[in-house]
Design a protein around this motif. Structure first.
Motif: not given
Lengths: 171, 504
Positions: B51-52, B218, B402, B404-405, B408-410, B412-413, B418, B421, B425
């Motif tokens: 996603p980045l 995850i 780190v 996990f963050v 979650l954010v990746g 969503y992108a 939501m 996301v 999980l």
């Protein structure tokens, strides 16, 4: 709960899910439509049927004790491991729930702080340093660099001055 | 031949542009790092970071991810040797002899052997790749829906026939992936389909990344957390002494390992091409064959450098090999390429032979970048071995949150939902439980990527033939592919019958 018991519980749950998927697929036509080919439900219906068949195969192997898992009497998960895995799962769930309420960045701050200080038992200054850095870097990368707007909940107005600073006042 | 060289030269023109060059170096470094972290491999890295990459053009994005894929193959060896824990499943075979070498105080020798063998394996296979890709793509241009379906079936059949996992669980995994790909709308009639549990989030398709990040992000982290809790968090980092003189001496020794390295490279390449096989079985097989071919097979497992060079050459060769079917036929050769393939669809590229006609710059830029990535990965690896060892000392309790963050954010992108996301999980937790019960999950990820291509191929074929299944067997290309696929599906059954016959 032994591995052997977990094996059959999972097979039953997945079998039930397969039946649900078959029933859901059957809301569309699962037969042949003249000049159109197979109906829209046929593909997922038959795949779900194969899923159900696989669960039956897993249950059959379980009954005959023909796989190592079906014979194993070891506990499915040790108590120490269960505690930490549950802690992480609960923390993740709470944090995601908070995304829409207090915003992604505050939620990430709390997540890092709790994870490092409580689960990781790091010293508070270390935990705080990571808890502050992570949302800041996330913000700079996602919102400023690749322009992905993350949920901000009630903290939305706090970001207006920051966006103006980066010349993105319109958002 | 001349034409290939000309296209390759154009490719280098793209790969060596400043942005792409930076991305190659960055990708290799990140890959080395991810590969070296126990529990994380190329597939996790590519799934979490895909996603980045939306910030750069598609050609640059895939160059970055391919370099990461490559770097991870190098990096996996670092923790296999230094910690005795494979950094990735692809480096499991490297621990067998790499770890004993480290314990004998020869960690630097093992690391250098791994790096040079990876380089040779990668280079040989990228050359074979360059020569084989255009003709294969040319053949694939005449493929219609029945051929596509036959290829998809072949990809799934290799999991069943060669996967080595419980067959029922493999079939289950494939089917659930395909069903998840069918959620959303019926592609032919446009009717809503499979609105699971009446949730509005299922009105649109499930993005393959949601499943991939759930399982490989995850789920994998939960698994690793459990494993570290079991092990009591002990670290067994070896000491490595590095000096220029020792490095040069070790480099000279590499020449004596040519046989194992060459064998590993060729074997890895061909295993890599097979759908579903990928770098892990490739490196395992190379280790086994190297042992059989060796002059002193008894020294294997006790610190024979051949036991490091063969699997390391093979895993790099396989990672390149697995991109061949991805680019030419549109079917991935490994879980990592499955995710790359899904990425290509997001970037608006149609994977398959038409790429070689329509997107020459993309294809040849990628191929040229593989040559460059190989070289940079070697240089980075040799230069920064001490730095990577320092990274291995970073506590897992910092690294895990780190990642996990990022998940979650990746997650969503790509869609800004939501709902996705939450799905990540759920998939992560269920995937973790399934993994604990030995359900193979790579087939599910492959299936959710291939699902949107498989279903139309099947329906169009059946429409062409008026519902007659013979269409898959009577056409010149699809017929033989179907036969091989069915043979692979039947392989476990045949094996069982043979075993029963033998035991009487």
């Amino acid at each position: 709960m032994s591995v052997r018991f977990a094996e059959i519980v999972m097979a039953c749950v997945m079998a039930a899910f397969s039946v649900y998927l078959m029933w859901k697929s059957a809301e569309l036509n699962i037969g042949w439509i003249e000049d159109e080919g197979p109906g829209g439900g046929a593909w997922p219906f038959w795949l779900s049927a194969v899923m159900l068949l696989s669960c039956a195969g897993i249950a059959w192997n379980w009954w005959r004790r023909s796989t190592p898992l079906a014979r194993s009497t070891e506990p499915f998960i040790g108590s120490a491991a269960l505690r930490i895995v549950l802690q992480v799962v609960v923390l993740l769930t709470v944090v995601v729930a908070l995304f829409d309420v207090i915003g992604t960045y505050c939620a990430l701050f709390l997540f890092m702080l709790v994870y490092l200080a409580v689960i990781g038992s790091h010293r508070l200054p270390v935990a705080l340093a990571w808890a502050v850095t992570t949302p800041v870097v996330t913000f700079l990368f996602f919102e400023i660099l690749i322009k992905v707007i993350l949920p901000k909940g009630v903290t939305e107005p706090l970001f207006y001055p920051i966006f103006r600073f980066f010349g993105m006042g319109g958002i | 031949m001349v034409e290939i060289l000309a296209l390759l030269a154009d490719g280098f023109g793209i790969a060596l542009q400043p942005l792409n060059l930076i991305l190659i170096v960055l990708g290799c470094s990140v890959g080395l790092f991810i590969g070296a972290m126990p529990g994380l491999g190329s597939v996790n890295g590519v799934a979490i970071l895909l996603p980045l990459t939306f910030v750069v053009p598609p050609a640059s994005a895939i160059i970055f991810l391919a370099a990461l894929y490559y770097g991870a193959m190098y990096g996996g060896a670092i923790s296999s040797i230094m910690l005795g824990i494979p950094g990735a499943s692809t480096a499991v075979a490297t621990t067998f002899d790499g770890r004993p070498l480290a314990l004998q105080g020869l960690a630097d020798k093992a690391l250098i052997t791994a790096a040079t063998a990876s380089f040779v394996g990668g280079t040989i296979s990228v050359i074979l790749f360059t020569l084989a890709a255009p003709p294969l793509a040319h053949v694939a241009l005449v493929f219609g829906p029945p051929e596509t379906l036959a290829l998809m079936l072949l990809a799934f059949a290799t999991f069943v026939g060669l996967g080595g996992d419980d067959i029922w669980k493999t079939i289950f995994s494939i089917c659930i992936g395909l069903v998840l790909a069918a959620v959303g709308t019926d592609i032919v009639s446009g009717e809503p389909r499979l609105q699971l549990f009446g949730l509005t989030g299922f009105f649109s398709n499930i993005n393959f990344l949601v499943l991939a990040i759930g399982i490989y992000g995850i789920g994998e982290m939960l698994w690793t957390i459990e494993q570290t809790a079991k092990a009591g968090g002990a670290s067994m980092l070896s000491r490595a002494t590095v000096s220029v003189r020792r490095v040069l001496a070790h480099l000279r020794d590499q020449l004596t390992l040519w046989k194992a390295t060459l064998m590993g490279s060729l074997l890895g390449y061909f295993v890599g091409i097979l759908p579903a096989a990928g770098a892990t079985p490739g490196s395992m097989m190379a280790y086994g064959v190297a042992k059989q071919l060796s002059a002193n097979p008894d020294s294997f497992g006790k610190g024979n450098p051949e036991g490091v060079s063969a699997p390391e050459a093979a895993n790099n060769a396989a990672s390149t090999g697995s991109m061949l079917p991805m680019l030419t036929l549109g079917i991935p050769g490994s879980p990592t390429t499955a995710i790359l393939l899904g990425g290509m669809v997001i970037w608006g590229l149609e994977p398959g032979p038409q790429l070689f006609v329509d997107e020459k710059a993309f294809v040849w830029g990628l191929i040229a970048s593989l040559y460059a990535a190989n070289l940079f990965a070697l240089l980075l690896n040799l230069t920064f071995i001490p730095a990577f060892i320092a990274v291995l000392r970073l506590p897992f309790t910092i690294l895990a949150p780190v990642i996990f963050v990022l998940c979650l954010v990746g997650g969503y992108a790509p869609t800004n939902r939501m709902f996705d996301v939450w799905l990540i999980l759920v998939f992560g937790f269920v995937g973790y439980l399934l993994r604990k019960l030995d359900y193979p999950l790579a087939p599910a990820v492959l299936a959710i990527v291939l699902g949107p291509m498989t279903e139309p191929a099947l329906r169009q074929s059946l429409l062409m033939s008026g519902g007659d299944l013979a269409i898959f067997f009577t056409r010149p290309y699809s017929g033989p592919i179907m036969v091989v696929a069915i043979a692979l599906l039947a392989l476990p059954l045949i094996r069982r019958l043979v075993r029963r016959f033998r035991t009487g």
